[in-house]
Design a protein around this motif. Sequence first.
Motif, mmCIF file in Angstrom:
data_model
loop_
_atom_site.group_PDB
_atom_site.id
_atom_site.type_symbol
_atom_site.label_atom_id
_atom_site.label_comp_id
_atom_site.label_asym_id
_atom_site.label_seq_id
_atom_site.Cartn_x
_atom_site.Cartn_y
_atom_site.Cartn_z
ATOM 1 N N GLY A 222 0.810 -1.212 0.000
ATOM 2 C CA GLY A 222 0.000 0.000 0.000
ATOM 3 C C GLY A 222 0.838 1.254 0.000
ATOM 4 O O GLY A 222 2.056 1.226 0.199
ATOM 5 N N ALA A 223 0.161 2.381 -0.234
ATOM 6 C CA ALA A 223 0.809 3.690 -0.261
ATOM 7 C C ALA A 223 -0.048 4.673 0.517
ATOM 8 O O ALA A 223 -1.273 4.527 0.617
ATOM 9 N N LEU A 224 0.608 5.694 1.074
ATOM 10 C CA LEU A 224 -0.059 6.688 1.911
ATOM 11 C C LEU A 224 0.470 8.070 1.565
ATOM 12 O O LEU A 224 1.677 8.240 1.354
ATOM 13 N N LEU A 225 -0.420 9.048 1.489
ATOM 14 C CA LEU A 225 -0.049 10.446 1.261
ATOM 15 C C LEU A 225 -0.523 11.272 2.446
ATOM 16 O O LEU A 225 -1.703 11.240 2.800
ATOM 17 N N LEU A 226 0.408 12.017 3.074
ATOM 18 C CA LEU A 226 0.100 12.844 4.233
ATOM 19 C C LEU A 226 0.150 14.305 3.822
ATOM 20 O O LEU A 226 1.155 14.757 3.267
ATOM 21 N N GLY B 237 -3.833 4.012 -0.822
ATOM 22 C CA GLY B 237 -4.181 3.148 -1.932
ATOM 23 C C GLY B 237 -3.263 1.965 -2.053
ATOM 24 O O GLY B 237 -2.649 1.528 -1.065
ATOM 25 N N LEU B 238 -3.143 1.459 -3.255
ATOM 26 C CA LEU B 238 -2.402 0.238 -3.524
ATOM 27 C C LEU B 238 -1.059 0.561 -4.180
ATOM 28 O O LEU B 238 -0.926 1.550 -4.902
ATOM 29 N N ALA B 239 -0.085 -0.319 -3.945
ATOM 30 C CA ALA B 239 1.235 -0.173 -4.555
ATOM 31 C C ALA B 239 1.746 -1.554 -4.952
ATOM 32 O O ALA B 239 1.508 -2.545 -4.248
ATOM 33 N N ALA B 240 2.455 -1.619 -6.070
ATOM 34 C CA ALA B 240 3.028 -2.887 -6.529
ATOM 35 C C ALA B 240 4.277 -2.597 -7.345
ATOM 36 O O ALA B 240 4.422 -1.517 -7.935
ATOM 37 N N ALA B 241 5.192 -3.552 -7.363
ATOM 38 C CA ALA B 241 6.432 -3.405 -8.117
ATOM 39 C C ALA B 241 6.871 -4.772 -8.614
ATOM 40 O O ALA B 241 6.718 -5.787 -7.920
ATOM 41 N N VAL B 242 7.413 -4.807 -9.840
ATOM 42 C CA VAL B 242 7.988 -6.035 -10.387
ATOM 43 C C VAL B 242 9.234 -5.650 -11.159
ATOM 44 O O VAL B 242 9.298 -4.584 -11.768
ATOM 45 N N ASN B 243 10.243 -6.516 -11.107
ATOM 46 C CA ASN B 243 11.546 -6.186 -11.681
ATOM 47 C C ASN B 243 12.211 -7.479 -12.120
ATOM 48 O O ASN B 243 12.134 -8.503 -11.431
ATOM 49 N N GLY B 244 12.872 -7.445 -13.284
ATOM 50 C CA GLY B 244 13.568 -8.630 -13.775
ATOM 51 C C GLY B 244 14.677 -8.246 -14.728
ATOM 52 O O GLY B 244 14.857 -7.078 -15.078
ATOM 53 N N SER B 245 15.447 -9.252 -15.154
ATOM 54 C CA SER B 245 16.568 -8.980 -16.049
ATOM 55 C C SER B 245 16.726 -10.103 -17.057
ATOM 56 O O SER B 245 16.392 -11.263 -16.795
ATOM 57 N N ASP C 272 6.944 0.175 -11.349
ATOM 58 C CA ASP C 272 6.279 0.433 -10.074
ATOM 59 C C ASP C 272 4.933 1.072 -10.377
ATOM 60 O O ASP C 272 4.815 1.865 -11.319
ATOM 61 N N ALA C 273 3.934 0.788 -9.563
ATOM 62 C CA ALA C 273 2.610 1.366 -9.775
ATOM 63 C C ALA C 273 1.985 1.716 -8.432
ATOM 64 O O ALA C 273 2.097 0.943 -7.462
ATOM 65 N N ARG C 274 1.348 2.893 -8.387
ATOM 66 C CA ARG C 274 0.646 3.319 -7.179
ATOM 67 C C ARG C 274 -0.669 3.989 -7.582
ATOM 68 O O ARG C 274 -0.706 4.781 -8.514
ATOM 69 N N GLN C 275 -1.725 3.658 -6.869
ATOM 70 C CA GLN C 275 -3.016 4.312 -7.062
ATOM 71 C C GLN C 275 -3.474 4.869 -5.724
ATOM 72 O O GLN C 275 -3.585 4.125 -4.745
ATOM 73 N N LEU C 276 -3.733 6.176 -5.675
ATOM 74 C CA LEU C 276 -4.131 6.846 -4.434
ATOM 75 C C LEU C 276 -5.539 7.405 -4.560
ATOM 76 O O LEU C 276 -5.920 7.945 -5.612
ATOM 77 N N TRP C 277 -6.316 7.274 -3.463
ATOM 78 C CA TRP C 277 -7.640 7.866 -3.369
ATOM 79 C C TRP C 277 -7.736 8.667 -2.073
ATOM 80 O O TRP C 277 -7.189 8.279 -1.029
#
Length: 267
Positions: free
Chosen positions: A126-130, A146-154, A163-168
Motif C-alpha cells: 500500500g501507499a499513503l499520502l500525508l 491506496g495500492l502499490a506494486a512493483a515487479v523487476n527482472g533482467s 512500479d505502480a501506485r493508485q491513491l484515493w
Amino acid sequence: MNARRALALLLALCLAPAAAAEESADEALFRASQNPASNLVDISVRNETSFGIGHKRRTGNATYIEPSFPTAISEAFILAHRIRVPLVWQPEVNARIGGAFGVGDLGYELYLAQSNPGPVTWGAGGALLLPSGTDDRISEHKWASGLAAAVNGSVGRLALGVDARQLWTWASAGSYPEVNRLTLEPQASLALGRGWFLATAPIITADWKRAGADVWTVPLGGGVAKLVSPGGQKILLSVHAYGNVVHPRAAYPEWTLRAGLAFLFPR
C-alpha cells in the motif's frame, strides 16, 4: 552450405554474450536500487528541475529525500519501506517573479516482498499520502491511501521493471480537489560495464479527476548512471532528461532535468 554455417556461427557468437551473460554484482545492485520492494537499504536524494512552466516559462524545482529499508518478517519474506520527503519550489506561473517554497506532502509505501529474490522480483502493498505541505500552493490538503506494486527482472545485461501506485482521498481539509491518481514508473536499463548504465525511468501519471486529454502526463527520455565505490561505500550517481510529450493543457513544464545521488547498503 559453408556460408550458411558461417552465418549461423556468427549469429551465435553475437547473441551468446547477451543470452548467457551472468548478472554481475554491480548489475544486481543497480537493479535492486531501482526496485522499491528490494532487500536493500537505500538512502537517495533526487533533484528535479523543470523548465518552461506556463506562458512565462518559469523554472520550478523539487528535491526528494527517499530512504528505503527492509524489515524481516520471516525467512522467506520482508516488508520493504520507502519514505518520500519533498522540498518544493513552485513558481508563480502568471508572473515572472514569486512563488512558494517549502516541504511538500509526505509519501510512504509498504511492500510485502521476497527475502531472497531470483531473476524476477515482486512486491505488493500500500501507499499513503500525508498533507504535510507547509504552503497552500505545494500541498494537496488531502489524506490519501491506496495500492502499490512493483515487479523487476533482467535478461542478460538488460533490466526491466515497473512500479505502480493508485491513491484515493479518504480525508480532506476544506474544498480542495480530491486525490484520485495513478502513478506508473516503468524502468529499463542496459549495463555497459565498469559500473556504467544507460537507463530510462519516466514517471507517468493519470489524474482521473480530470477529463479527456488532461488526464495523462507522459514524459519521454532517459540518461546515464554510474555506480562508484569510494572507500568501499556503494554510491549511485545518475543524470536524466525528460520531455513531457503528453500533458494537461494547464501550466506544465516542457522538460525536466533529473539528477540523483543514492547511498546503497547491500544486505
